[in-house]
Write a protein that holds these residues in place. Structure first.
Motif, PDB file in Angstrom:
ATOM      1  N   GLU A 133       0.831  -1.189   0.000  1.00 47.77           N
ATOM      2  CA  GLU A 133       0.000   0.000   0.000  1.00 47.77           C
ATOM      3  C   GLU A 133       0.876   1.254   0.000  1.00 47.77           C
ATOM      4  O   GLU A 133       2.009   1.234   0.484  1.00 47.77           O
ATOM      5  CB  GLU A 133      -0.901   0.038   1.242  1.00 47.77           C
ATOM      6  CG  GLU A 133      -2.023  -0.979   1.223  1.00 47.77           C
ATOM      7  CD  GLU A 133      -2.970  -0.784   2.401  1.00 47.77           C
ATOM      8  OE1 GLU A 133      -2.566  -0.130   3.384  1.00 47.77           O
ATOM      9  OE2 GLU A 133      -4.105  -1.283   2.332  1.00 47.77           O
ATOM     10  N   ILE A 134       0.342   2.343  -0.553  1.00 45.85           N
ATOM     11  CA  ILE A 134       1.029   3.625  -0.485  1.00 45.85           C
ATOM     12  C   ILE A 134       0.160   4.598   0.299  1.00 45.85           C
ATOM     13  O   ILE A 134      -1.058   4.415   0.424  1.00 45.85           O
ATOM     14  CB  ILE A 134       1.323   4.206  -1.887  1.00 45.85           C
ATOM     15  CG1 ILE A 134       0.020   4.600  -2.604  1.00 45.85           C
ATOM     16  CG2 ILE A 134       2.143   3.252  -2.720  1.00 45.85           C
ATOM     17  CD1 ILE A 134       0.260   5.450  -3.834  1.00 45.85           C
ATOM     18  N   SER A 135       0.787   5.629   0.852  1.00 43.51           N
ATOM     19  CA  SER A 135       0.064   6.685   1.554  1.00 43.51           C
ATOM     20  C   SER A 135      -0.281   7.759   0.534  1.00 43.51           C
ATOM     21  O   SER A 135       0.599   8.468   0.037  1.00 43.51           O
ATOM     22  CB  SER A 135       0.919   7.252   2.679  1.00 43.51           C
ATOM     23  OG  SER A 135       0.207   8.245   3.395  1.00 43.51           O
ATOM     24  N   LEU A 136      -1.558   7.872   0.200  1.00 45.00           N
ATOM     25  CA  LEU A 136      -2.009   8.775  -0.857  1.00 45.00           C
ATOM     26  C   LEU A 136      -2.111  10.211  -0.330  1.00 45.00           C
ATOM     27  O   LEU A 136      -2.583  10.449   0.779  1.00 45.00           O
ATOM     28  CB  LEU A 136      -3.373   8.320  -1.379  1.00 45.00           C
ATOM     29  CG  LEU A 136      -3.877   8.944  -2.675  1.00 45.00           C
ATOM     30  CD1 LEU A 136      -2.963   8.578  -3.839  1.00 45.00           C
ATOM     31  CD2 LEU A 136      -5.302   8.473  -2.964  1.00 45.00           C
ATOM     32  N   CYS A 137      -1.661  11.167  -1.147  1.00 47.39           N
ATOM     33  CA  CYS A 137      -1.729  12.590  -0.804  1.00 47.39           C
ATOM     34  C   CYS A 137      -2.260  13.357  -2.008  1.00 47.39           C
ATOM     35  O   CYS A 137      -2.317  12.847  -3.123  1.00 47.39           O
ATOM     36  CB  CYS A 137      -0.348  13.138  -0.437  1.00 47.39           C
ATOM     37  SG  CYS A 137       0.451  12.315   0.946  1.00 47.39           S
ATOM     38  N   GLU A 138      -2.653  14.606  -1.773  1.00 45.89           N
ATOM     39  CA  GLU A 138      -3.040  15.484  -2.874  1.00 45.89           C
ATOM     40  C   GLU A 138      -2.482  16.868  -2.635  1.00 45.89           C
ATOM     41  O   GLU A 138      -2.224  17.271  -1.497  1.00 45.89           O
ATOM     42  CB  GLU A 138      -4.560  15.546  -3.044  1.00 45.89           C
ATOM     43  CG  GLU A 138      -5.295  16.249  -1.931  1.00 45.89           C
ATOM     44  CD  GLU A 138      -6.781  16.398  -2.231  1.00 45.89           C
ATOM     45  OE1 GLU A 138      -7.147  16.526  -3.414  1.00 45.89           O
ATOM     46  OE2 GLU A 138      -7.575  16.387  -1.268  1.00 45.89           O
ATOM     47  N   ILE A 139      -2.272  17.609  -3.727  1.00 43.81           N
ATOM     48  CA  ILE A 139      -1.857  19.004  -3.642  1.00 43.81           C
ATOM     49  C   ILE A 139      -3.105  19.866  -3.755  1.00 43.81           C
ATOM     50  O   ILE A 139      -3.842  19.797  -4.740  1.00 43.81           O
ATOM     51  CB  ILE A 139      -0.857  19.360  -4.745  1.00 43.81           C
ATOM     52  CG1 ILE A 139       0.435  18.554  -4.553  1.00 43.81           C
ATOM     53  CG2 ILE A 139      -0.556  20.853  -4.735  1.00 43.81           C
ATOM     54  CD1 ILE A 139       1.485  18.819  -5.598  1.00 43.81           C
ATOM     55  N   VAL A 140      -3.359  20.673  -2.738  1.00 46.88           N
ATOM     56  CA  VAL A 140      -4.512  21.571  -2.724  1.00 46.88           C
ATOM     57  C   VAL A 140      -4.090  22.870  -3.405  1.00 46.88           C
ATOM     58  O   VAL A 140      -3.172  23.545  -2.953  1.00 46.88           O
ATOM     59  CB  VAL A 140      -4.970  21.853  -1.278  1.00 46.88           C
ATOM     60  CG1 VAL A 140      -6.134  22.825  -1.259  1.00 46.88           C
ATOM     61  CG2 VAL A 140      -5.358  20.547  -0.594  1.00 46.88           C
ATOM     62  N   TRP A 141      -4.754  23.206  -4.495  1.00 48.49           N
ATOM     63  CA  TRP A 141      -4.311  24.338  -5.304  1.00 48.49           C
ATOM     64  C   TRP A 141      -5.355  25.435  -5.455  1.00 48.49           C
ATOM     65  O   TRP A 141      -5.060  26.532  -5.911  1.00 48.49           O
ATOM     66  CB  TRP A 141      -3.920  23.837  -6.700  1.00 48.49           C
ATOM     67  CG  TRP A 141      -5.031  23.145  -7.424  1.00 48.49           C
ATOM     68  CD1 TRP A 141      -5.390  21.845  -7.330  1.00 48.49           C
ATOM     69  CD2 TRP A 141      -5.949  23.722  -8.355  1.00 48.49           C
ATOM     70  NE1 TRP A 141      -6.457  21.563  -8.127  1.00 48.49           N
ATOM     71  CE2 TRP A 141      -6.826  22.697  -8.782  1.00 48.49           C
ATOM     72  CE3 TRP A 141      -6.118  24.999  -8.877  1.00 48.49           C
ATOM     73  CZ2 TRP A 141      -7.853  22.919  -9.688  1.00 48.49           C
ATOM     74  CZ3 TRP A 141      -7.142  25.219  -9.804  1.00 48.49           C
ATOM     75  CH2 TRP A 141      -7.989  24.180 -10.196  1.00 48.49           C
TER      76      TRP A 141
END
Length: 266
Positions: A133-141
């Motif tokens: 598994e990977i730790s999912l992230c997002e960039i808030v723009w």
């Protein structure tokens, strides 16, 4: 071939295009997609930012742009690159909703501090083709991003004890853990398997983000969500934070009949 070089691999998807191509007249659908791509190119060249281009898309088809990227070693053969880094970036863009930029925690940790303040941790996820598994992230723009913002911090404390209860045809499920995500759809491998011609095989995903549960639509016909006491909303490759008590229907409004999942947030 040139082995061992490290680089950032970025994929972008015109969200909504495949759904339109699957249900509309071929000539009209291709013309609409071509017009959207031309608009993206024009604005992206002028601004230097793909997400600004996505934000400025207009029109009846409600297209948007989803982005996934990953940093790591690649194998280059002339103008093409190959390897796990490329595969991971491709899997990330498959999960990106309209206007969303996805990356994993390892890539996020290498981003310069100016942009790290705009990174939000999401949840653990198993990507197809990866063993772990990977730790999912997002960039808030976007400046209008809702208040469910949590800065990325590898040493962040564990979130509080919240849970989401789901009820479908007498079956009950409860989500608690931060790493837990649930897929709903017609596919027999889904966590909740719904029956209905308007539902997609993997219709939507519910995952925990810190102390909230977020539903992300992945479907062809949209996900309809009603929070008790509020108007029904339709999600088309968008997402919503589930609150209080409500209902989720698949591909058509709840009042039109069909399968409905009821939810309760504690």
């Amino acid at each position: 071939m040139e082995p061992g070089r490290e680089t950032a691999v970025i994929f972008a998807e015109l969200v909504g295009a495949s759904e339109l191509l699957g249900r509309a007249d071929d000539a009209a659908a291709h013309a609409a997609v071509g017009e959207a791509l031309a608009s993206l190119e024009q604005v992206a060249v002028a601004s230097g930012a793909l997400q600004v281009a996505a934000h400025n898309l207009t029109g009846e088809h409600n297209f948007g742009l989803g982005v996934g990227f990953h940093f790591g070693p690649v194998i280059q053969d002339e103008s093409d690159v190959f390897g796990d880094t490329v595969n991971t970036a491709a899997r990330l863009v498959e999960k990106a909703a309209r206007g969303q930029i996805l990356l994993d925690a390892e890539t996020a940790d290498g981003i310069i501090s100016l942009y790290r303040r705009s990174i939000r941790r999401l949840y653990q996820v198993q990507l197809k083709g990866l063993t772990e598994e990977i730790s999912l992230c997002e960039i808030v723009w976007r400046a209008d991003e809702p208040a469910t913002f949590y800065p990325f911090d590898a040493a962040a404390p564990q979130p509080g004890r919240v849970k989401l209860k789901l009820k479908y045809r007498g079956e009950k499920r409860t989500l608690r853990r931060n790493s837990e995500a649930l897929t709903i759809g017609r596919d027999p491998a889904c966590g909740i398997v719904v029956d209905g011609e308007h539902a997609s095989r993997q219709h939507c995903v519910i995952a925990r983000r810190n102390d909230k549960f977020v539903l992300s639509d992945k479907s062809t016909n949209g996900t309809f969500v009603t929070v008790e006491g509020e108007e029904e909303l339709i999600l088309q490759r968008d997402e919503i934070t589930l609150r209080k008590q409500g209902w989720i229907s698949f591909g058509r409004p709840r009042g039109a009949g069909g399968d409905v999942v009821e939810f309760f947030c504690d």
